[in-house]
Design a protein around this motif. Sequence first.
Motif, short mmCIF file in Angstrom:
data_model
loop_
_atom_site.label_atom_id
_atom_site.label_comp_id
_atom_site.label_asym_id
_atom_site.label_seq_id
_atom_site.Cartn_x
_atom_site.Cartn_y
_atom_site.Cartn_z
N ALA A 92 -1.44 -1.65 -1.56
CA ALA A 92 -1.00 -1.40 -0.29
C ALA A 92 -0.15 -0.25 -0.08
CB ALA A 92 0.13 -2.49 0.17
N ARG A 93 0.60 0.28 -1.15
CA ARG A 93 1.28 1.48 -1.17
C ARG A 93 0.36 2.70 -1.02
NH1 ARG A 93 6.01 3.18 -4.14
NH2 ARG A 93 4.33 4.47 -5.31
N ALA A 94 -0.93 2.48 -1.77
CA ALA A 94 -1.85 3.46 -1.81
C ALA A 94 -2.46 3.73 -0.17
CB ALA A 94 -3.19 3.07 -2.66
N ASP A 95 -2.33 2.51 0.41
CA ASP A 95 -3.16 2.68 1.81
C ASP A 95 -1.89 3.25 2.60
OD1 ASP A 95 -5.55 1.47 1.45
OD2 ASP A 95 -4.72 -0.67 1.55
N LEU A 96 -0.64 3.20 2.42
CA LEU A 96 0.44 3.85 3.11
C LEU A 96 0.58 5.15 2.90
CD1 LEU A 96 2.74 3.51 4.96
CD2 LEU A 96 4.10 2.58 3.12
N PHE A 97 0.05 5.64 1.64
CA PHE A 97 0.26 6.91 1.36
C PHE A 97 -1.04 7.86 2.02
CE2 PHE A 97 3.15 6.14 -2.36
CZ PHE A 97 4.17 7.20 -1.94
N LEU B 50 -3.96 3.84 -6.65
CA LEU B 50 -5.07 3.09 -6.69
C LEU B 50 -5.32 2.79 -8.17
CD1 LEU B 50 -7.69 3.98 -4.09
CD2 LEU B 50 -6.59 2.15 -4.25
N ASN B 51 -4.81 3.89 -9.07
CA ASN B 51 -5.17 3.89 -10.48
C ASN B 51 -4.34 2.66 -10.92
OD1 ASN B 51 -7.56 5.64 -10.75
ND2 ASN B 51 -5.74 7.26 -10.95
N GLU B 52 -2.99 2.68 -10.31
CA GLU B 52 -1.97 1.73 -10.97
C GLU B 52 -2.57 0.20 -10.46
OE1 GLU B 52 0.67 1.30 -12.52
OE2 GLU B 52 0.94 3.62 -13.04
N ALA B 53 -3.17 0.13 -9.23
CA ALA B 53 -3.78 -1.13 -8.88
C ALA B 53 -4.68 -1.68 -9.87
CB ALA B 53 -4.28 -1.01 -7.46
N LEU B 54 -5.55 -0.77 -10.21
CA LEU B 54 -6.63 -0.87 -11.06
C LEU B 54 -6.12 -1.46 -12.26
CD1 LEU B 54 -8.92 2.07 -10.23
CD2 LEU B 54 -9.56 -0.52 -10.24
N ARG C 98 -14.07 -8.63 -11.31
CA ARG C 98 -14.88 -7.68 -11.24
C ARG C 98 -15.09 -7.04 -10.23
NH1 ARG C 98 -16.95 -11.48 -14.95
NH2 ARG C 98 -16.85 -10.67 -17.17
N LEU C 99 -15.40 -7.84 -8.99
CA LEU C 99 -15.44 -7.53 -7.67
C LEU C 99 -14.39 -6.65 -6.94
CD1 LEU C 99 -17.42 -7.85 -5.38
CD2 LEU C 99 -16.23 -9.81 -4.40
N GLU C 100 -12.86 -6.87 -7.45
CA GLU C 100 -12.07 -6.39 -6.74
C GLU C 100 -12.30 -4.99 -7.63
OE1 GLU C 100 -8.94 -6.99 -4.65
OE2 GLU C 100 -10.77 -7.77 -4.05
N ASN C 101 -12.26 -5.06 -8.71
CA ASN C 101 -12.30 -3.64 -9.53
C ASN C 101 -13.19 -2.70 -8.91
OD1 ASN C 101 -13.52 -1.71 -11.78
ND2 ASN C 101 -11.69 -2.68 -12.69
N ARG C 102 -14.75 -3.08 -8.66
CA ARG C 102 -15.51 -2.49 -8.03
C ARG C 102 -15.22 -1.82 -6.51
NH1 ARG C 102 -19.37 -6.25 -10.45
NH2 ARG C 102 -19.74 -7.42 -8.56
N ARG C 103 -14.49 -2.81 -5.91
CA ARG C 103 -13.87 -2.42 -4.58
C ARG C 103 -13.07 -1.18 -4.55
NH1 ARG C 103 -9.82 -3.50 -1.29
NH2 ARG C 103 -9.21 -4.85 -2.69
N LEU C 104 -12.13 -1.28 -5.55
CA LEU C 104 -11.08 -0.36 -5.69
C LEU C 104 -11.57 1.09 -6.22
CD1 LEU C 104 -7.81 -2.32 -6.90
CD2 LEU C 104 -8.41 -1.40 -4.50
N GLU C 105 -12.53 0.80 -7.31
CA GLU C 105 -13.31 2.13 -7.76
C GLU C 105 -14.00 2.84 -6.63
OE1 GLU C 105 -13.09 3.47 -10.60
OE2 GLU C 105 -12.35 2.42 -12.03
N ALA C 106 -14.59 2.09 -5.74
CA ALA C 106 -15.29 2.61 -4.63
C ALA C 106 -14.33 3.25 -3.65
CB ALA C 106 -16.36 1.65 -3.95
N LYS C 107 -13.40 2.76 -3.27
CA LYS C 107 -12.27 3.35 -2.47
C LYS C 107 -11.71 4.56 -3.02
CE LYS C 107 -9.13 0.82 -0.27
NZ LYS C 107 -7.72 0.05 -0.01
N LYS C 108 -11.50 4.45 -4.51
CA LYS C 108 -10.78 5.71 -5.11
C LYS C 108 -12.01 7.03 -5.03
CE LYS C 108 -10.46 6.23 -9.60
NZ LYS C 108 -10.06 6.03 -11.06
N ARG C 109 -13.22 6.58 -5.25
CA ARG C 109 -14.20 7.55 -5.06
C ARG C 109 -14.22 8.32 -3.59
NH1 ARG C 109 -17.17 3.86 -8.50
NH2 ARG C 109 -18.33 3.30 -6.64
N GLN C 110 -14.29 7.43 -2.70
CA GLN C 110 -14.42 7.99 -1.40
C GLN C 110 -12.96 8.78 -1.13
OE1 GLN C 110 -14.19 4.91 1.65
NE2 GLN C 110 -13.46 6.56 3.06
N TRP C 111 -12.13 8.56 -1.44
CA TRP C 111 -10.74 9.47 -1.19
C TRP C 111 -10.87 10.49 -2.09
CZ3 TRP C 111 -6.08 5.33 -1.42
CH2 TRP C 111 -6.26 4.54 -0.31
#
Length: 482
Positions: free
Chosen positions: A429-434, A447-451, A459-472
């Motif tokens: 949520a902090r990452a989304d705010l920044f 996002l790295n802290e969230a991971l 595993r599903l959450e991990n893949r979702r956050l990794e995809a978000k990080k790559r996009q950003w």
Amino acid sequence: MQNPAVKTFFAICLLSLSSYAPFAQAQSQLPDIGGSAFSTLTPEKEKQLGDVLMRQTRGRLPMVYDPLLDEYINALGNRLVARANDVKFPFKFYWVNNRQINAFATLGGNIASHTGTLAVAESESEFASVMAHEIAHVTQRHIARFVEAQNQRAPLTIAGLLGAIVLATVNPEAGMAAMMASQGAAQQSAINFTRSNEQEADRIGMTILSEAGFDPNAVPTFFGRLAEQSRFANQQLAFLQTHPLSQARVADTRLRAQQFPQRFVPDSMDFTLSQARVLARYHHNTQDALVIFKRRLAEPGGNTRANRYALAIALLDGKDYAAALEMLKPLMEQDPHNLYYLDVYTDILIGQQRFDEALELLQQEYLLRPNNQVVTLNYANVAVKAGSYPLAIHLLRNLLYHKDDNILAYDLLAEAYKKQEDFARYYEARADLFYQMANYPKAIDDLNEALNHLKPEARLENRRLEAKKRQWQAEFERLQRM
């Protein structure tokens, strides 16, 4: 609704931004603005670029994130837009916390007003006239054409364009100098238009104003008062530096206004209460507001709803909850579902730690107006204070589904997850705010802290956050190249 935590966050965000090259937040696709893109700004490109610029601006200027004021300015602005021609995209309206009288438009229908403009307006038609003028600049593509012309002299970058807009808004003289120095343009800053553009915006803005039901005579009245004030001021008003105002222009608007039917347009209660809110909370400090509105209430004819409301806000901000409640009570009895009163009443109940009463009240209001941002943010704020974190999270996630750029919602969501000790979602949520504040490095760090806080089996959450990080990361790298 008050949220001190978000003020601290904004300070961190502004300090972080000053340490990096300019960043931007985009949606699924960033505009191609390199090379010759500026010379052919289609409406689609203008909208994309405008969103990038406005999100960067939100990270650079002292924006006001007040759900009541946000609702008011967007309702008023879109009432005007509905009467405009050549509208190519949806408009969004914002507030800058600045006591100077000014307003500005960026590309793509993003328009911001200083709180000072509302504070000094003597009628709703006057304030609406400023918004109509900025809308006309956008619909006539004055800004887009200016950017295209400047790019032909020397290639523009997002950084240069944003820097000039921000400087010219906060300090018009510095903005003009920055644009002239960085672009070699001997004319104007990015938001200071030619005389013909200003006259065209006056003419079209006045038509929009009249067709939306406001008084066109508000234009020469407002301009004339500003021109008169500037004659006796040591420094020219910011509005007049970014919107040059000659006596001939004032006379021209007066003649144009005479072509429209004369009408008396009473101010809406939303305007009156929004202005009172700005004066009590953003224009004056708490102690001055207490003195001013106590004096106004004591004057003959001064016992108005707006003055009582403003004094209730000042008493609340001064933590005199009992006196604030006494001042607000007659207003609540007259109009118990009024969101302006409800917002202050909720903060009084929070201050008195009467959380159950506040939750019961807001539950009923939420049933009447689900996902209204004023009700939802107050309801979620009380839920967090009362320790009902799942309720707060449910409310905020639903609101963000409908309004995914709501800064206060992300801030409250982060707080709720932290209280619940769900640190993976807290950091997300902090990452989304920044991200909404265009601060990519901080967003990616969180996002790295969230991971790091995810459980191995997630595993599903991990893949979702990794995809978000790559996009950003991809967006950030592309923006650094612009």
